[in-house]
Enzyme design. Sequence first.
Site, PDB file in Angstrom:
ATOM      1  N   ARG A   1       1.237  -1.255   0.273  1.00  0.00           N
ATOM      2  CA  ARG A   1       0.026  -0.382   0.289  1.00  0.00           C
ATOM      3  C   ARG A   1       0.782   1.790   0.207  1.00  0.00           C
ATOM      4  NH1 ARG A   1      -3.682  -3.030  -1.704  1.00  0.00           N
ATOM      5  NH2 ARG A   1      -5.749  -2.999  -1.616  1.00  0.00           N
TER       6      ARG A   1
ATOM      7  N   GLU B   1      -4.375   7.418  -4.762  1.00  0.00           N
ATOM      8  CA  GLU B   1      -4.751   7.041  -5.908  1.00  0.00           C
ATOM      9  C   GLU B   1      -5.794   6.442  -6.265  1.00  0.00           C
ATOM     10  OE1 GLU B   1      -3.888   2.774  -5.619  1.00  0.00           O
ATOM     11  OE2 GLU B   1      -1.856   2.985  -4.965  1.00  0.00           O
TER      12      GLU B   1
ATOM     13  N   HIS C   1      -1.217   0.135  -9.439  1.00  0.00           N
ATOM     14  CA  HIS C   1      -1.487  -0.476  -8.854  1.00  0.00           C
ATOM     15  C   HIS C   1      -2.181  -1.721 -10.034  1.00  0.00           C
ATOM     16  CE1 HIS C   1      -3.519  -0.868  -4.605  1.00  0.00           C
ATOM     17  NE2 HIS C   1      -3.116  -2.045  -4.818  1.00  0.00           N
TER      18      HIS C   1
END
Length: 330
Positions: A235, A264, A284
């Site tokens: 993360r 994000e 991601h």
Amino acid sequence: MEKRVLVTRGTLPGNGLGRLSEAAEPVSWPGTGKPGPAELAALAPGVSGVLALGNDLVDAALMDAAGPSLRVIALASMGFDNVDRAAAAERGIVVTHTPRVLAETTADLTFALILAARRRVGAAGASLADGSWGLFRMHDYLGLDVHGATLGLVGYGQIGRAVARRAQGFGMRVIHHDPYAPDDDLSTSVGLAALLADSDIVSLHVPLTEETRHLISARELAAMKPTATLVSTSRGGVVDEEALLDAVREGRLHSAGLDVFEREPMGTELSPLVAEPNVITLPHIGSATEATRAAMVDLAVDNILDVLAQRPARTPLPGSSAVAGAPVGR
């Protein structure tokens, strides 16, 4: 009355939504982008379940908008930092995620980042694309070897172990830091300070919690070798991005490979890390294969169907009940 389930996206990979619609009425976000809290709250009243992605905010306000009918929140994600777990526990709501099904795929992507960062694939590819590769020279695009290097894994769960297995094929020495994982036949357990000082590559595989936020900051980066590479598929908040940018720009760290960021998605307001030639950045995509993303949706749907049928959820979050029950403390 047929149970209704809020789905935070109109389309998802695989046939999980089709299976869900056989047992419940999906109430899907009709837009093409990411819904905000107000849009989700408007769709939530009376739903029995929520199927959300890992970057959707599932807070107490959304739970209260759904009302007392809400029994399960199923994340099509392994990460769970955007869910208010305490609020869910107080309301007797089961919260689930999708471990196991994405470990191998994310480990593949981790190794792609390791190879790309160490071998300066980004800078080399850019020189080809912009037409500046006009002469073969022995000293251009020199990277560092992956084979025989020491790999340090911060977090040694399903994904960390999958990365360790891949490292064997590269003849790497593997060490890990995880208070819940002792030595095994793949890796040796060490303290975080020893791992940072000894590793040629540090790869992060921890969830984002209050304890792990900015786990890698200026102090930790200073403890790493100047020839080391930092990789994260965990993360974004686990890494202090400003400190990382400074370390790479000043030559105190060889390179980095990031699939996750503190902010994000980015849109057009890019992190300065994206433009750094010695940093490989991806949007991601750790679990982004057709089979794995479909499996994540399938597992989320299975969890919803089980809870709504008064069966234990298959993969509840650590610390979450597997069955919907009376609110805690009431």
